[in-house]
Design a protein around this motif. Structure first.
Motif, PDB file in Angstrom:
ATOM      1  N   GLN A   1       9.222 -14.451   1.774  1.00 59.47           N
ATOM      2  CA  GLN A   1       8.205 -13.697   1.048  1.00 59.47           C
ATOM      3  C   GLN A   1       8.658 -12.258   0.829  1.00 59.47           C
ATOM      4  N   ILE A   2       8.399 -11.738  -0.380  1.00 62.32           N
ATOM      5  CA  ILE A   2       8.647 -10.336  -0.681  1.00 62.32           C
ATOM      6  C   ILE A   2       7.287  -9.667  -0.768  1.00 62.32           C
ATOM      7  N   VAL A   3       7.022  -8.750   0.175  1.00 64.24           N
ATOM      8  CA  VAL A   3       5.713  -8.136   0.333  1.00 64.24           C
ATOM      9  C   VAL A   3       5.791  -6.662  -0.046  1.00 64.24           C
ATOM     10  N   ASN A   4       4.838  -6.207  -0.848  1.00 65.14           N
ATOM     11  CA  ASN A   4       4.781  -4.792  -1.186  1.00 65.14           C
ATOM     12  C   ASN A   4       4.154  -4.027  -0.032  1.00 65.14           C
ATOM     13  N   GLU A   5       4.785  -2.910   0.361  1.00 65.19           N
ATOM     14  CA  GLU A   5       4.285  -2.131   1.502  1.00 65.19           C
ATOM     15  C   GLU A   5       2.911  -1.522   1.239  1.00 65.19           C
TER      16      GLU A   5
ATOM     17  N   GLU B   1       0.518  -7.386  -0.698  1.00 68.94           N
ATOM     18  CA  GLU B   1       0.557  -8.628  -1.462  1.00 68.94           C
ATOM     19  C   GLU B   1       1.998  -9.057  -1.724  1.00 68.94           C
ATOM     20  N   CYS B   2       2.158 -10.333  -2.048  1.00 73.64           N
ATOM     21  CA  CYS B   2       3.480 -10.930  -2.254  1.00 73.64           C
ATOM     22  C   CYS B   2       3.818 -11.074  -3.729  1.00 73.64           C
ATOM     23  N   LEU B   3       5.133 -11.088  -4.006  1.00 81.56           N
ATOM     24  CA  LEU B   3       5.591 -11.505  -5.325  1.00 81.56           C
ATOM     25  C   LEU B   3       5.400 -13.006  -5.385  1.00 81.56           C
ATOM     26  N   ASP B   4       4.755 -13.486  -6.439  1.00 83.04           N
ATOM     27  CA  ASP B   4       4.305 -14.870  -6.541  1.00 83.04           C
ATOM     28  C   ASP B   4       4.588 -15.346  -7.969  1.00 83.04           C
TER      29      ASP B   4
END
Length: 83
Positions: A44-48, A52-55
């Protein structure tokens, strides 16, 4: 053990940012949390800033599919790899 890589995402249009309307790009990296991303051990790539995640929208698999910010849910459409 959870391993996280912290960084920024840059493409041809600039640095990826999370904002209130969704994803945007900007030419300059400001270092602010909206432009910082975490790569979790599960892909998962999560914005600090938003958490939320890149989806990939609609669980699409085709090249060029729309990528959005979405609540992290562990779906395969949120699993990314480093290259």
């Amino acid at each position: 053990m959870v391993v996280r890589c912290r960084g920024r995402l840059k493409g041809a249009s600039g640095y990826l940012s999370a904002g209130s309307p969704g994803l945007a790009t900007s030419a300059a990296f400001t270092g602010d949390a909206t432009q910082r991303w975490l790569l979790n051990s599960n892909g998962q790539i999560v914005n600090e800033a938003s958490g939320e995640c890149l989806d990939v929208s609609g669980q699409a698999t085709a090249d060029g599919s729309r990528v959005i910010l979405y609540s992290c849910n562990g779906g395969t459409n949120e699993a990314w790899t480093r290259q």
